[in-house]
Design a protein around this motif. Structure first.
Motif, PDB file in Angstrom:
ATOM      1  N   UNK A   1       0.827  -1.154   0.162  1.00 36.36           N
ATOM      2  CA  UNK A   1       0.124   0.096  -0.076  1.00 36.36           C
ATOM      3  C   UNK A   1       0.998   1.208   0.009  1.00 36.36           C
ATOM      4  N   UNK A   2       0.682   2.075  -1.051  1.00 37.79           N
ATOM      5  CA  UNK A   2       1.325   3.499  -0.997  1.00 37.79           C
ATOM      6  C   UNK A   2       0.462   4.445  -0.331  1.00 37.79           C
ATOM      7  N   UNK A   3       1.201   5.223   0.183  1.00 34.57           N
ATOM      8  CA  UNK A   3       0.447   6.494   0.793  1.00 34.57           C
ATOM      9  C   UNK A   3       1.419   7.640   0.895  1.00 34.57           C
ATOM     10  N   UNK A   4       0.663   8.834   0.725  1.00 34.38           N
ATOM     11  CA  UNK A   4       1.946  10.148   0.763  1.00 34.38           C
ATOM     12  C   UNK A   4       1.097  11.375   1.515  1.00 34.38           C
ATOM     13  N   UNK A   5       2.024  12.057   1.881  1.00 35.00           N
ATOM     14  CA  UNK A   5       1.675  13.295   2.605  1.00 35.00           C
ATOM     15  C   UNK A   5       2.027  14.346   1.782  1.00 35.00           C
ATOM     16  N   UNK A   6       1.049  15.332   1.251  1.00 34.81           N
ATOM     17  CA  UNK A   6       1.466  16.479   0.211  1.00 34.81           C
ATOM     18  C   UNK A   6       2.053  17.459   0.920  1.00 34.81           C
ATOM     19  N   UNK A   7       1.835  17.692   2.048  1.00 30.40           N
ATOM     20  CA  UNK A   7       2.279  18.763   2.819  1.00 30.40           C
ATOM     21  C   UNK A   7       3.578  18.610   3.299  1.00 30.40           C
ATOM     22  N   UNK A   8       3.995  17.399   3.497  1.00 30.90           N
ATOM     23  CA  UNK A   8       5.180  16.803   3.986  1.00 30.90           C
ATOM     24  C   UNK A   8       6.175  16.566   2.846  1.00 30.90           C
ATOM     25  N   UNK A   9       5.683  16.371   1.387  1.00 30.86           N
ATOM     26  CA  UNK A   9       6.378  15.804   0.341  1.00 30.86           C
ATOM     27  C   UNK A   9       7.024  14.267   0.647  1.00 30.86           C
ATOM     28  N   UNK A  10       6.291  13.587   1.236  1.00 37.36           N
ATOM     29  CA  UNK A  10       6.739  12.369   1.696  1.00 37.36           C
ATOM     30  C   UNK A  10       5.894  11.129   0.892  1.00 37.36           C
ATOM     31  N   UNK A  11       6.374  10.124   0.636  1.00 36.81           N
ATOM     32  CA  UNK A  11       5.478   9.065   0.230  1.00 36.81           C
ATOM     33  C   UNK A  11       6.239   7.749   1.104  1.00 36.81           C
ATOM     34  N   UNK A  12       5.261   6.797   1.388  1.00 37.73           N
ATOM     35  CA  UNK A  12       5.445   5.543   1.739  1.00 37.73           C
ATOM     36  C   UNK A  12       5.156   4.610   1.319  1.00 37.73           C
ATOM     37  N   UNK A  13       5.655   3.319   1.576  1.00 39.94           N
ATOM     38  CA  UNK A  13       5.233   1.949   1.172  1.00 39.94           C
ATOM     39  C   UNK A  13       5.077   1.010   2.110  1.00 39.94           C
ATOM     40  N   UNK A  14       4.090   0.634   2.422  1.00 38.75           N
ATOM     41  CA  UNK A  14       3.619  -0.477   3.511  1.00 38.75           C
ATOM     42  C   UNK A  14       3.543  -1.898   2.670  1.00 38.75           C
ATOM     43  N   UNK A  15       4.754  -2.660   2.988  1.00 35.39           N
ATOM     44  CA  UNK A  15       4.843  -3.980   2.410  1.00 35.39           C
ATOM     45  C   UNK A  15       4.383  -5.142   3.047  1.00 35.39           C
ATOM     46  N   UNK A  16       3.293  -5.733   3.035  1.00 37.96           N
ATOM     47  CA  UNK A  16       2.841  -6.899   3.863  1.00 37.96           C
ATOM     48  C   UNK A  16       2.936  -8.250   3.153  1.00 37.96           C
ATOM     49  N   UNK A  17       3.006  -9.354   3.697  1.00 43.48           N
ATOM     50  CA  UNK A  17       3.143 -10.702   3.170  1.00 43.48           C
ATOM     51  C   UNK A  17       4.080 -10.574   2.148  1.00 43.48           C
ATOM     52  N   UNK A  18       5.464 -10.367   2.538  1.00 39.84           N
ATOM     53  CA  UNK A  18       6.455 -10.339   1.858  1.00 39.84           C
ATOM     54  C   UNK A  18       6.997 -11.633   1.426  1.00 39.84           C
ATOM     55  N   UNK A  19       7.486 -11.853   0.115  1.00 43.43           N
ATOM     56  CA  UNK A  19       7.796 -13.176  -0.532  1.00 43.43           C
ATOM     57  C   UNK A  19       9.345 -13.024  -0.899  1.00 43.43           C
ATOM     58  N   UNK A  20       9.974 -13.898  -0.957  1.00 45.77           N
ATOM     59  CA  UNK A  20      11.457 -13.901  -1.562  1.00 45.77           C
ATOM     60  C   UNK A  20      11.561 -13.171  -2.827  1.00 45.77           C
TER      61      UNK A  20
END
Length: 119
Positions: free
Chosen positions: A67-86
């Motif tokens: 899941x990608x999310x961003x904060x326009x005010x802070x100029x940030x973007x995050x990527x939440x990675x779940x159920x990771x695979x090799x």
């Protein structure tokens, strides 16, 4: 303009990681922010991007897990990675398309952060 990414690491299959990226410098506005990855011997590929308005696009291989999310005010973007695979093991790069005052945009890249998923 600089993009600073953080949050990579080593995790077991099925685990989670969260990547963060912050853009700094002379920024008018940011159109699209996203994440790409490059595994050894492979081309860099899109993982996810998110528009200024919050619309998201994901690679088929990560849909439902990342899941990608961003904060326009802070100029940030995050990527939440779940159920990771090799097969998610790669260097992950943050990308931002920053609007130019004269029109159009310039694409900037972060330095890359290693994500390693063990089986």
């Amino acid at each position: 303009v600089q993009l600073q990414a953080s949050g990579g690491g080593l995790v077991q299959a099925g685990g989670s990681l969260r990547l963060s990226c912050a853009a700094s410098g002379s920024i008018v506005s940011i159109n699209v922010m996203g994440w790409y990855r490059q595994a050894p011997g492979k081309q860099r590929e899109l993982v996810a991007f998110i528009t200024r308005g919050g619309a998201t696009v994901y690679a088929d291989s990560v849909k439902g897990r990342f899941t990608a999310s961003r904060d326009n005010a802070e100029n940030t973007v995050d990527l939440q990675m779940n159920s990771l695979k090799p097969e998610d093991t790669a260097v992950y790069y943050c990308n931002a398309r920053i609007d130019r005052r004269i029109g159009g945009y310039t694409s900037y890249w972060g330095q890359g952060t290693q994500v390693t998923v063990s089986s």
